[in-house]
Design a protein around this motif. Structure first.
Motif, PDB file in Angstrom:
ATOM      1  N   LEU A 102       0.833  -1.202   0.000  1.00  0.00           N
ATOM      2  CA  LEU A 102       0.000   0.000   0.000  1.00  0.00           C
ATOM      3  C   LEU A 102       0.870   1.256   0.000  1.00  0.00           C
ATOM      4  O   LEU A 102       0.663   2.168  -0.791  1.00  0.00           O
ATOM      5  CB  LEU A 102      -0.930  -0.009   1.224  1.00  0.00           C
ATOM      6  CG  LEU A 102      -1.857   1.203   1.428  1.00  0.00           C
ATOM      7  CD1 LEU A 102      -2.707   1.489   0.193  1.00  0.00           C
ATOM      8  CD2 LEU A 102      -2.746   1.001   2.650  1.00  0.00           C
ATOM      9  N   LEU A 123      -6.382   5.094  -7.242  1.00  0.00           N
ATOM     10  CA  LEU A 123      -5.990   3.711  -6.970  1.00  0.00           C
ATOM     11  C   LEU A 123      -5.617   3.510  -5.502  1.00  0.00           C
ATOM     12  O   LEU A 123      -6.001   2.528  -4.871  1.00  0.00           O
ATOM     13  CB  LEU A 123      -4.807   3.329  -7.866  1.00  0.00           C
ATOM     14  CG  LEU A 123      -4.309   1.890  -7.757  1.00  0.00           C
ATOM     15  CD1 LEU A 123      -5.302   0.935  -8.398  1.00  0.00           C
ATOM     16  CD2 LEU A 123      -2.943   1.742  -8.417  1.00  0.00           C
ATOM     17  N   GLN A 126      -8.745   3.566  -3.443  1.00  0.00           N
ATOM     18  CA  GLN A 126      -9.532   2.363  -3.704  1.00  0.00           C
ATOM     19  C   GLN A 126      -8.919   1.139  -3.033  1.00  0.00           C
ATOM     20  O   GLN A 126      -9.615   0.363  -2.380  1.00  0.00           O
ATOM     21  CB  GLN A 126      -9.640   2.170  -5.219  1.00  0.00           C
ATOM     22  CG  GLN A 126     -10.535   1.029  -5.648  1.00  0.00           C
ATOM     23  CD  GLN A 126      -9.722  -0.132  -6.198  1.00  0.00           C
ATOM     24  OE1 GLN A 126      -8.784   0.065  -6.956  1.00  0.00           O
ATOM     25  NE2 GLN A 126     -10.073  -1.339  -5.812  1.00  0.00           N
ATOM     26  N   LYS A 127      -7.618   0.966  -3.182  1.00  0.00           N
ATOM     27  CA  LYS A 127      -6.974  -0.201  -2.588  1.00  0.00           C
ATOM     28  C   LYS A 127      -7.004  -0.141  -1.060  1.00  0.00           C
ATOM     29  O   LYS A 127      -7.227  -1.140  -0.391  1.00  0.00           O
ATOM     30  CB  LYS A 127      -5.528  -0.339  -3.074  1.00  0.00           C
ATOM     31  CG  LYS A 127      -5.417  -0.679  -4.549  1.00  0.00           C
ATOM     32  CD  LYS A 127      -4.743  -1.992  -4.806  1.00  0.00           C
ATOM     33  CE  LYS A 127      -5.214  -2.581  -6.120  1.00  0.00           C
ATOM     34  NZ  LYS A 127      -4.176  -3.163  -6.972  1.00  0.00           N
ATOM     35  N   ASN A 130     -10.747  -0.856  -0.134  1.00  0.00           N
ATOM     36  CA  ASN A 130     -11.365  -2.132  -0.506  1.00  0.00           C
ATOM     37  C   ASN A 130     -10.502  -3.351  -0.261  1.00  0.00           C
ATOM     38  O   ASN A 130     -11.011  -4.459  -0.178  1.00  0.00           O
ATOM     39  CB  ASN A 130     -11.752  -2.106  -1.989  1.00  0.00           C
ATOM     40  CG  ASN A 130     -12.818  -1.061  -2.266  1.00  0.00           C
ATOM     41  OD1 ASN A 130     -13.643  -0.781  -1.410  1.00  0.00           O
ATOM     42  ND2 ASN A 130     -12.754  -0.448  -3.431  1.00  0.00           N
ATOM     43  N   ARG A 131      -9.204  -3.158  -0.183  1.00  0.00           N
ATOM     44  CA  ARG A 131      -8.336  -4.322  -0.027  1.00  0.00           C
ATOM     45  C   ARG A 131      -7.651  -4.345   1.326  1.00  0.00           C
ATOM     46  O   ARG A 131      -7.734  -5.315   2.071  1.00  0.00           O
ATOM     47  CB  ARG A 131      -7.296  -4.339  -1.156  1.00  0.00           C
ATOM     48  CG  ARG A 131      -6.218  -5.396  -0.978  1.00  0.00           C
ATOM     49  CD  ARG A 131      -5.329  -5.522  -2.201  1.00  0.00           C
ATOM     50  NE  ARG A 131      -6.050  -6.159  -3.306  1.00  0.00           N
ATOM     51  CZ  ARG A 131      -5.518  -6.509  -4.481  1.00  0.00           C
ATOM     52  NH1 ARG A 131      -4.256  -6.264  -4.709  1.00  0.00           N
ATOM     53  NH2 ARG A 131      -6.240  -7.071  -5.409  1.00  0.00           N
ATOM     54  N   TYR A 132      -6.937  -3.286   1.668  1.00  0.00           N
ATOM     55  CA  TYR A 132      -6.064  -3.362   2.831  1.00  0.00           C
ATOM     56  C   TYR A 132      -6.765  -3.063   4.146  1.00  0.00           C
ATOM     57  O   TYR A 132      -6.730  -3.866   5.074  1.00  0.00           O
ATOM     58  CB  TYR A 132      -4.828  -2.473   2.624  1.00  0.00           C
ATOM     59  CG  TYR A 132      -3.983  -2.965   1.478  1.00  0.00           C
ATOM     60  CD1 TYR A 132      -3.956  -2.294   0.259  1.00  0.00           C
ATOM     61  CD2 TYR A 132      -3.258  -4.157   1.597  1.00  0.00           C
ATOM     62  CE1 TYR A 132      -3.209  -2.787  -0.803  1.00  0.00           C
ATOM     63  CE2 TYR A 132      -2.513  -4.642   0.533  1.00  0.00           C
ATOM     64  CZ  TYR A 132      -2.495  -3.962  -0.665  1.00  0.00           C
ATOM     65  OH  TYR A 132      -1.770  -4.457  -1.713  1.00  0.00           O
TER      66      TYR A 132
ATOM     67  N   GLN B  54      -4.917 -11.734  -2.979  1.00  0.00           N
ATOM     68  CA  GLN B  54      -3.840 -12.015  -3.915  1.00  0.00           C
ATOM     69  C   GLN B  54      -3.253 -13.399  -3.673  1.00  0.00           C
ATOM     70  O   GLN B  54      -3.290 -13.936  -2.564  1.00  0.00           O
ATOM     71  CB  GLN B  54      -2.704 -11.001  -3.728  1.00  0.00           C
ATOM     72  CG  GLN B  54      -3.062  -9.570  -4.067  1.00  0.00           C
ATOM     73  CD  GLN B  54      -2.020  -8.616  -3.516  1.00  0.00           C
ATOM     74  OE1 GLN B  54      -1.616  -8.712  -2.372  1.00  0.00           O
ATOM     75  NE2 GLN B  54      -1.581  -7.684  -4.345  1.00  0.00           N
TER      76      GLN B  54
END
Lengths: 230, 222
Positions: A102, A123, A126-127, A130-132, B54
């Motif tokens: 990140l 990006l 968003q990451k 939504n991801r981290y 991932q």
């Protein structure tokens, strides 16, 4: 005889900032040699001080350490911030690798073309959202403890805290949907050494500006624009 | 009871190959689950087993581990391939981090547009020849030992060998100026677990064929 660790890097965050955070959280005083000219860098090269011709480099315990992760792993282990056993270390490593990915997106930001910067900003947000951040929110929610791993302060907490602050600089309300992370952030901010590092006058470096980019380009003779990562 | 180590990836090298090397070097048997389509990857992502959505994913000792370096660190430590103390570990870390930088360039090379490929190859060869290999050559020269760290086989030896072999695929005479690395390559290749992994029929993956690249990109990026 130990002496203070000495950090060789530019006068800015880059890859060295995580090292500064870890040292600060461990309560270790450190010196810095800030690279401003190509000549300083060439001298380091000529002296054979940079194993792979790159910085960060940290002089510590009689060694000239390079490669950010090698440095961070060493500091975490020597200051009991790397968990009590292999399984805790595995968790810490997984979490730290996530925050590294990140922060890498943010790290390259100043070196992108203007057009890529806009995309990258989106990006990063968003990451993070939504991801981290959901992953770390879940970790904290699932065990209900104050720290990410083993109910004990570790490198993973410092690294996540650093990442949160960096993303907040891009979008100040990014934690709005993450109540656990908000409480986590407040808790870590209140730890004495962290608090001290957050105060003006500490060795924490500010958000990279044009002068920083210019210095890096000049010292490394890196005049191309970095391509935004896939 | 732990059961076999299970790898989840596509049927190719990518970021999983170094993990395969280390497991093989440690003499650890492993099973592999390959996904072939984007749908299969998405299914894996939706199942919640991927901490950051991932791969690589490695099931080991009751954990679903992700993040290549976390996985490598765990395997190395568990199998005594990570040095005997912190000072050896930091040397190993420095050496393997550099191989991973070079591996990254090698891995991304087939994704370059055709017009940039020659230049990119020259860049990779330049880095191997002028930055990375001289450093390892010097390490071996300075201590005169068989292994890179602590006079003992470690993950550093496995990972440097892996990188040497991948560079030789790009330029067969890449070790021409590095006599000690040539000797190193021969020695490490002869270690029984490594020798076995180098034989046809092992779980070592081949270099990706150029025509497969778009398909693989599609799996990961849609």
């Amino acid at each position: 005889m130990a002496g203070k660790p000495k950090l060789y890097y530019f006068d800015g965050r880059g890859k060295m900032e995580s090292v500064r955070w870890l040292l600060a959280a461990a309560g270790v005083e450190f010196e810095e040699e800030l690279l401003e000219t190509r000549e300083q860098y060439e001298k380091l090269l000529q002296d054979g001080a940079l194993m792979f011709q790159q910085v960060p480099m940290v002089e510590i315990d009689g060694m000239k350490l390079v490669q950010t992760r090698a440095i961070l792993n060493y500091l975490a282990a020597t200051h009991n911030l790397y968990g009590r056993d292999l399984k805790e270390r595995a968790l810490i490593d997984m979490y730290v690798e996530g925050t590294t990915d990140l922060m890498q997106l943010i790290l390259m930001f100043p070196f992108l073309s203007a057009e890529d910067k806009e995309k990258q900003h989106a990006l990063i947000v968003q990451k993070a959202t939504n991801r981290y951040f959901p992953a770390y929110e879940k970790v904290l929610r699932d065990h209900g403890q104050d720290y990410l791993v083993g109910n004990q302060f570790s490198w993973a907490d410092i690294h996540l805290f650093e990442a949160i602050l960096m993303v907040e600089e891009k979008k100040c309300d990014v934690l709005s949907e993450f109540p656990q992370l908000q409480m986590f952030k407040a808790r870590i901010s209140n730890m004495p050494r962290i608090k001290k590092f957050l105060e003006p006058g500490s060795q924490r470096k500010p958000i990279p500006d044009d002068k920083y980019v210019e210095t890096v380009r000049r010292v490394l003779q890196m005049y191309y624009n970095v391509k935004a990562s896939v | 009871m732990s059961g076999k180590v299970k790898l989840h990836y596509f049927n190719g090298r990518g970021r999983m190959e170094t993990i395969r090397w280390l497991l093989a070097g440690a003499g650890v048997e492993f099973e592999e689950y390959f996904f072939e389509t984007r749908e299969e990857l998405i299914k894996l992502q939706q199942s919640g087993v991927l901490l950051f959505q991932q791969v690589p994913l490695v099931e080991i000792d009751g954990m679903k581990m992700v993040q290549t370096r976390a996985i490598l660190n765990y395997i190395a430590a568990k199998h005594n391939l990570y040095g005997k103390d912190l000072k050896e570990r930091v040397l190993i870390d420095m050496y393997v981090e550099a191989t991973m930088d070079l591996n990254d360039l090698i891995m991304r090379h087939p994704m370059q547009p055709p017009e940039g490929r020659e230049k990119n190859l020259a860049l990779i060869v330049d880095k191997a020849t002028n930055r990375y290999f001289p450093a390892y050559e010097k390490v071996l020269k300075d201590h005169g030992q068989d292994y890179l760290v602590g006079n003992q086989f470690s993950r550093a030896d496995v990972q440097v060998l892996e990188t040497i072999l991948m560079m030789e695929e790009m330029k067969p005479d890449i070790l021409a100026k590095f006599p000690l690395l040539q000797g190193f390559k021969a020695r490490i290749s002869n270690i029984p677990t490594i020798k076995k992994f180098l034989q046809p029929g092992s779980q070592r993956k081949s270099k990706i064929e150029e025509k497969m690249v778009p398909q693989v990109m599609k799996i990961f990026y849609g």
